[in-house]
Design a protein around this motif. Sequence first.
Motif, PDB file in Angstrom:
ATOM      1  N   UNK A 197      17.292 -48.666   3.359  1.00 23.31           N
ATOM      2  CA  UNK A 197      18.887 -48.740   3.352  1.00 23.31           C
ATOM      3  C   UNK A 197      18.369 -49.783   2.323  1.00 23.31           C
ATOM      4  N   UNK A 198      18.268 -50.903   3.010  1.00 28.06           N
ATOM      5  CA  UNK A 198      17.911 -52.229   2.745  1.00 28.06           C
ATOM      6  C   UNK A 198      17.417 -52.588   1.279  1.00 28.06           C
ATOM      7  N   UNK A 199      16.262 -51.403   1.026  1.00 29.22           N
ATOM      8  CA  UNK A 199      14.896 -51.327  -0.838  1.00 29.22           C
ATOM      9  C   UNK A 199      16.583 -50.263  -1.428  1.00 29.22           C
ATOM     10  N   UNK A 215       8.258 -46.424 -11.231  1.00 29.10           N
ATOM     11  CA  UNK A 215       7.048 -46.954  -9.880  1.00 29.10           C
ATOM     12  C   UNK A 215       7.769 -47.123  -8.653  1.00 29.10           C
ATOM     13  N   UNK A 216       7.817 -48.514  -9.155  1.00 30.71           N
ATOM     14  CA  UNK A 216       8.936 -49.513  -8.255  1.00 30.71           C
ATOM     15  C   UNK A 216      10.060 -48.504  -7.651  1.00 30.71           C
ATOM     16  N   UNK A 217      11.379 -47.725  -8.459  1.00 33.93           N
ATOM     17  CA  UNK A 217      11.879 -47.506  -7.920  1.00 33.93           C
ATOM     18  C   UNK A 217      11.833 -46.134  -6.405  1.00 33.93           C
ATOM     19  N   UNK A 218      10.513 -45.489  -7.366  1.00 33.25           N
ATOM     20  CA  UNK A 218       9.835 -44.127  -6.423  1.00 33.25           C
ATOM     21  C   UNK A 218       9.206 -45.037  -5.348  1.00 33.25           C
ATOM     22  N   UNK A 219       9.493 -45.828  -5.926  1.00 38.22           N
ATOM     23  CA  UNK A 219       8.328 -46.269  -3.886  1.00 38.22           C
ATOM     24  C   UNK A 219       9.295 -47.101  -3.244  1.00 38.22           C
ATOM     25  N   UNK A 220      10.806 -47.852  -3.573  1.00 40.45           N
ATOM     26  CA  UNK A 220      11.858 -47.621  -2.703  1.00 40.45           C
ATOM     27  C   UNK A 220      12.296 -46.896  -2.417  1.00 40.45           C
ATOM     28  N   UNK A 221      12.602 -45.853  -3.177  1.00 40.85           N
ATOM     29  CA  UNK A 221      13.862 -44.665  -2.185  1.00 40.85           C
ATOM     30  C   UNK A 221      12.809 -43.686  -1.812  1.00 40.85           C
ATOM     31  N   UNK A 222      11.304 -43.540  -1.989  1.00 40.21           N
ATOM     32  CA  UNK A 222      10.840 -43.019  -1.219  1.00 40.21           C
ATOM     33  C   UNK A 222      10.516 -43.144   0.200  1.00 40.21           C
ATOM     34  N   UNK A 223      10.871 -44.501   0.120  1.00 33.65           N
ATOM     35  CA  UNK A 223      11.535 -44.747   2.238  1.00 33.65           C
ATOM     36  C   UNK A 223      12.553 -43.634   2.740  1.00 33.65           C
ATOM     37  N   UNK A 224      13.389 -43.888   1.668  1.00 34.33           N
ATOM     38  CA  UNK A 224      14.779 -42.661   1.975  1.00 34.33           C
ATOM     39  C   UNK A 224      14.128 -41.419   2.143  1.00 34.33           C
ATOM     40  N   UNK A 225      13.419 -40.913   1.807  1.00 36.87           N
ATOM     41  CA  UNK A 225      12.176 -39.421   1.917  1.00 36.87           C
ATOM     42  C   UNK A 225      12.031 -39.492   2.974  1.00 36.87           C
ATOM     43  N   UNK A 246      11.586 -56.844  -5.256  1.00 33.94           N
ATOM     44  CA  UNK A 246       9.925 -56.801  -5.135  1.00 33.94           C
ATOM     45  C   UNK A 246      10.121 -57.298  -3.422  1.00 33.94           C
ATOM     46  N   UNK A 247      10.404 -57.973  -2.887  1.00 32.27           N
ATOM     47  CA  UNK A 247      10.231 -57.970  -1.826  1.00 32.27           C
ATOM     48  C   UNK A 247      10.519 -56.766  -0.589  1.00 32.27           C
ATOM     49  N   UNK A 248      11.860 -56.477  -0.945  1.00 34.22           N
ATOM     50  CA  UNK A 248      12.525 -55.050  -0.354  1.00 34.22           C
ATOM     51  C   UNK A 248      11.874 -53.854  -0.553  1.00 34.22           C
ATOM     52  N   UNK A 249      11.388 -53.374  -1.587  1.00 32.45           N
ATOM     53  CA  UNK A 249      10.540 -52.291  -1.971  1.00 32.45           C
ATOM     54  C   UNK A 249       9.161 -52.428  -1.243  1.00 32.45           C
ATOM     55  N   UNK A 282      20.175 -51.007  -6.013  1.00 30.56           N
ATOM     56  CA  UNK A 282      21.476 -51.121  -6.402  1.00 30.56           C
ATOM     57  C   UNK A 282      22.105 -52.198  -7.503  1.00 30.56           C
ATOM     58  N   UNK A 283      21.698 -53.093  -6.680  1.00 35.69           N
ATOM     59  CA  UNK A 283      21.921 -54.882  -6.926  1.00 35.69           C
ATOM     60  C   UNK A 283      21.324 -55.722  -7.739  1.00 35.69           C
ATOM     61  N   UNK A 284      19.992 -55.192  -7.877  1.00 35.28           N
ATOM     62  CA  UNK A 284      18.978 -55.770  -8.652  1.00 35.28           C
ATOM     63  C   UNK A 284      19.002 -57.393  -8.032  1.00 35.28           C
ATOM     64  N   UNK A 285      18.899 -57.394  -6.915  1.00 33.19           N
ATOM     65  CA  UNK A 285      18.564 -58.654  -5.945  1.00 33.19           C
ATOM     66  C   UNK A 285      17.541 -57.931  -4.794  1.00 33.19           C
TER      67      UNK A 285
END
Length: 357
Positions: free
Chosen positions: A275-277, A214-224, A288-291, A282-285
């Motif tokens: 892009x930040x998310x 869900x964390x990855x989904x939320x972060x990448x949903x921003x690109x969609x 949580x904040x970026x997403x 991708x980098x693991x840095x």
Amino acid sequence: MSDLLYSEEEEALRSAVRDLLTDHCDPAGVVARTETDAPHDLALWKLLATDMGLAGLLVPEAQGGQGASHREVAVVLEELGRAVAPVPYLSSAVVATEALLECGDAELLERLASGRAVGILAVGLHRAPGTAFSVVRLENGRLHGQLTGIADLAAADVVLVPAEDGGLYAVEATDATVTPQTSLDLTRPLATVTLDGAPGRRVGDSAPAVHRALRSAAGLLASEQLGVADWALTETVRYLKDRKQFNRAVGGFQALKHRLAQVWLEVVNLRAAARSSADALATGEDIEVAVAVAQAYASPVAVRAVEEALQLHAGIGMTWEHPTHLYLKRAKADSIAYGTAGAHRTTLAGLVDLQAP
């Protein structure tokens, strides 16, 4: 400091995906498909997943994938959002894949990465990372229960089901009953899965797998959402340049220029957040904040951009034949997917210790 600009490889990937979607996912075809009983374009999915190998971008090469990163996946999702493509890419290539990467199930990962199977995580589309999710009962090694609000379930070959014992179980879709639900977004339909003594194979622990997915989904949903908003802005500018009133282009009126300028500014900021998310994933840095930042900003911008497109297209924008309604429904549905903007703002406040007065 990470470089959030698109690399040459990412731009080449974008070009290839956009060319494919231009040829096989035209707006009229998407509108027509929503009127049928087969909302998913499985032929297009095969081209994306198998022929281009995009289903396995997040999967290491040793496990049959492409060994790419979330940045490349984000580029693909931008283009899929721009075309409101009716394919289960986010659900299978991101959500289910991330869950299996956490569990380490090589067999299922290879099936999903090759495009031979569509995997769906049976967690409601509205669930935010870190929140409770529904589970099914486990009795004598068989699964019983019902889970609702699952996106793209109708296209599933394998369903990943969280159970009350804390495990995540892989269930073949043929062993489950899938019932369509009424969905606002006709290009990403929802459904209910019912299990009545279905056999399942435990692939790992559900809590860490679901959180990662869900964390990855939320972060990448921003690109969609960026793709949706960018389409709305681009098409509206194009239309207002062509549409004439009082013998001049409508886009020349100052009031409309101001509205478009505001949308442009918000879309540019959304691109930076998305892009930040993707880069954080991708980098693991600071993931949580970026997403949380990306989703707190993305939803209202995407909705506003398409609402402006609808109004500025005037009467034609209200018709069924024009694709604007598809984008508005996608933007509205995305605004509650994987947590609302308000939920992510609350999460962000806790992460940076900036509570409301």
